[in-house]
Design a protein around this motif. Sequence first.
Motif, PDB file in Angstrom:
ATOM      1  N   VAL A  20       0.828  -1.207   0.000  1.00  0.00           N
ATOM      2  CA  VAL A  20       0.000   0.000   0.000  1.00  0.00           C
ATOM      3  C   VAL A  20       0.863   1.259   0.000  1.00  0.00           C
ATOM      4  CG1 VAL A  20      -1.762   1.274   1.279  1.00  0.00           C
ATOM      5  CG2 VAL A  20      -1.938  -1.199   1.055  1.00  0.00           C
ATOM      6  N   GLY A  21       1.993   1.243   0.709  1.00  0.00           N
ATOM      7  CA  GLY A  21       2.882   2.405   0.712  1.00  0.00           C
ATOM      8  C   GLY A  21       3.442   2.701  -0.662  1.00  0.00           C
ATOM      9  N   VAL A 160       1.360  13.644   5.294  1.00  0.00           N
ATOM     10  CA  VAL A 160       1.929  12.368   5.725  1.00  0.00           C
ATOM     11  C   VAL A 160       0.881  11.275   5.548  1.00  0.00           C
ATOM     12  CG1 VAL A 160       2.876  11.039   7.644  1.00  0.00           C
ATOM     13  CG2 VAL A 160       3.484  13.459   7.396  1.00  0.00           C
ATOM     14  N   ILE A 161       1.298  10.174   4.919  1.00  0.00           N
ATOM     15  CA  ILE A 161       0.451   8.994   4.763  1.00  0.00           C
ATOM     16  C   ILE A 161       1.137   7.855   5.518  1.00  0.00           C
ATOM     17  CG2 ILE A 161      -0.532   7.334   3.141  1.00  0.00           C
ATOM     18  CD1 ILE A 161      -0.456   9.534   1.006  1.00  0.00           C
ATOM     19  N   ASP A 162       0.508   7.378   6.568  1.00  0.00           N
ATOM     20  CA  ASP A 162       1.079   6.312   7.390  1.00  0.00           C
ATOM     21  C   ASP A 162       0.584   4.962   6.895  1.00  0.00           C
ATOM     22  OD1 ASP A 162       1.981   4.555   9.288  1.00  0.00           O
ATOM     23  OD2 ASP A 162       1.177   5.630  11.015  1.00  0.00           O
ATOM     24  N   ALA A 163       1.477   4.247   6.180  1.00  0.00           N
ATOM     25  CA  ALA A 163       1.168   2.901   5.675  1.00  0.00           C
ATOM     26  C   ALA A 163       2.107   1.892   6.317  1.00  0.00           C
ATOM     27  CB  ALA A 163       1.301   2.870   4.155  1.00  0.00           C
ATOM     28  N   VAL A 379      -3.401   4.577   6.464  1.00  0.00           N
ATOM     29  CA  VAL A 379      -3.941   3.722   5.410  1.00  0.00           C
ATOM     30  C   VAL A 379      -3.473   2.285   5.603  1.00  0.00           C
ATOM     31  CG1 VAL A 379      -4.022   5.642   3.768  1.00  0.00           C
ATOM     32  CG2 VAL A 379      -2.003   4.165   3.848  1.00  0.00           C
ATOM     33  N   GLY A 380      -3.985   1.399   4.764  1.00  0.00           N
ATOM     34  CA  GLY A 380      -3.561   0.005   4.812  1.00  0.00           C
ATOM     35  C   GLY A 380      -4.056  -0.688   6.065  1.00  0.00           C
ATOM     36  N   MET A 381      -3.358  -1.742   6.438  1.00  0.00           N
ATOM     37  CA  MET A 381      -3.762  -2.542   7.595  1.00  0.00           C
ATOM     38  C   MET A 381      -3.863  -1.686   8.853  1.00  0.00           C
ATOM     39  SD  MET A 381      -4.538  -5.676   8.386  1.00  0.00           S
ATOM     40  CE  MET A 381      -5.281  -6.038   9.966  1.00  0.00           C
ATOM     41  N   GLU A 459      -3.275  -7.652   3.527  1.00  0.00           N
ATOM     42  CA  GLU A 459      -1.947  -7.085   3.695  1.00  0.00           C
ATOM     43  C   GLU A 459      -1.484  -7.367   5.100  1.00  0.00           C
ATOM     44  OE1 GLU A 459      -1.578  -3.039   4.411  1.00  0.00           O
ATOM     45  OE2 GLU A 459       0.390  -2.858   3.545  1.00  0.00           O
ATOM     46  N   ARG A 460      -0.163  -7.629   5.262  1.00  0.00           N
ATOM     47  CA  ARG A 460       0.386  -7.884   6.572  1.00  0.00           C
ATOM     48  C   ARG A 460       1.376  -6.812   7.005  1.00  0.00           C
ATOM     49  NH1 ARG A 460      -0.391 -12.531   8.953  1.00  0.00           N
ATOM     50  NH2 ARG A 460      -1.486 -14.149   7.872  1.00  0.00           N
ATOM     51  N   ALA A 461       1.625  -5.632   6.237  1.00  0.00           N
ATOM     52  CA  ALA A 461       2.620  -4.640   6.623  1.00  0.00           C
ATOM     53  C   ALA A 461       2.093  -3.245   6.528  1.00  0.00           C
ATOM     54  CB  ALA A 461       3.842  -4.721   5.757  1.00  0.00           C
TER      55      ALA A 461
END
Length: 461
Positions: A20-21, A160-163, A379-381, A459-461
């Motif tokens: 996702v990052g 800032v996007i925290d993935a 975002v993401g997990m 997703e796992r990260a």
Amino acid sequence: MRHDLQHSDLPVVVIGAGPVGLAAAAHLLERGVTPLVLEAGPSVGAAVAQWGHIQTFSTWAYNTDAAAVRLLEAAGWAAPNPKRLPTGRELVKDYLEPLAATPAIAAHVRTGHRVVAVTRAGLDKTRARDRAEAPFLVRTEAHGADGADGVEQDLEARAVIDASGTWGLPNPVGPGGLEAVGERATRAAGVVTSALPDVLGADRARFAGRTVLVIGAGHSAANTVLSLGRLAAEAEGTRVIWGLRGDDPSAVYGGEERDGLPARGALGARLRTMVAAGRIEVRTGFRVLGTRTTAEDRLTVRADERGEDTELEVDLLVPATGFRPDLGMLRELRLDLDPAFEAPRELAPLIDPEFHSCGTVPPHGAELLAHPEEGFFIVGMKSYGRAPTFLMATGYEQVRSIAAHLAGDTEAAARLELDLPETGVCSTDAGSCCDAPAEPQLLGIPTGLAHGRNGLATERA
């Protein structure tokens, strides 16, 4: 002045170079916005690599992001067979590494840079005046980067996007969300493993001939239990104990043959068969209270088992209890998180695992993921907090929308482009219904055939 036009000379910092990052970076670049991807690990997809021996529930067709694929194809990338199920290792080698190496992205990725704090330049979270006009300040700590271990650096960002995912913070095995008494010491002693050990591969010698206790009721636990069951048939003296906090192991079996994802359904069916054959010892109503090492470097587990105190001596404990978000580095930001799931407040009711499975969470983007801290997104997990039902395709839609928002395209940001179908029968009691399953050979499914019409990956990260 709108925040998305502030500090346009600064990059958008993306925390984490997982699927996702890197997708966020691809979408930002398509929008003419400069990303800076900061990855704590030594290479892109470092967290995915730690479960590299595991295959996803979904085929390659659902594991790649559209903007990322456009960059890859422009660089001459040969796409994998869309009907195959990739392992985590293949996801890194055949997708993430080539993506990070494309000319467009390569200059914007820094590995070995762990983000330790995010704030506003010159403002702590108590200061409100002109807050949205101040750039973000991102503090990093180098790890193994050109010999600069421990060196701190402050970077400024327009957004800032925290993935960063949740892999680095596993849930404890103790009661009430706490570590069991002594758990920290026993983890340090090496008798507690990672959440997804490579039982039949790199870690085989560690498990063969040992008594192993697996704690957890999700598909991560089921995957490890299945691998251990196979090992028990091959290596004399291997004993497998599966500790479940609940009273009914059938909840973990999921939809079996009724599951919309054949690989996931086969996981439950094979697990039921192995338990019935006595290859796996199931302990229900099993709540770990304490752990301690013995003089023989074994582990004594004290538990409340169906209301009675009990002690169990094992060689290894596998904590397949899921993960939680690390919010410590975000302490100086103004976040609006649900008190139960630690996810964005507007998103939390949509991902509650008591009511939603993998395919029933509606697509969502910048508006739903927004915080009072303008220009900051999780975002993401990690955006799902403690809820375990995240799908990788959902993360790709999240960052597509956020990239549009940061570029000032409000119409595209509001438009939801992901058509996410229901992914079959998915037991929300399983604790991690979108987890990766066991290898196809464990499930009796030929590689390349175990995919469903609605297959989507986690997703796992």
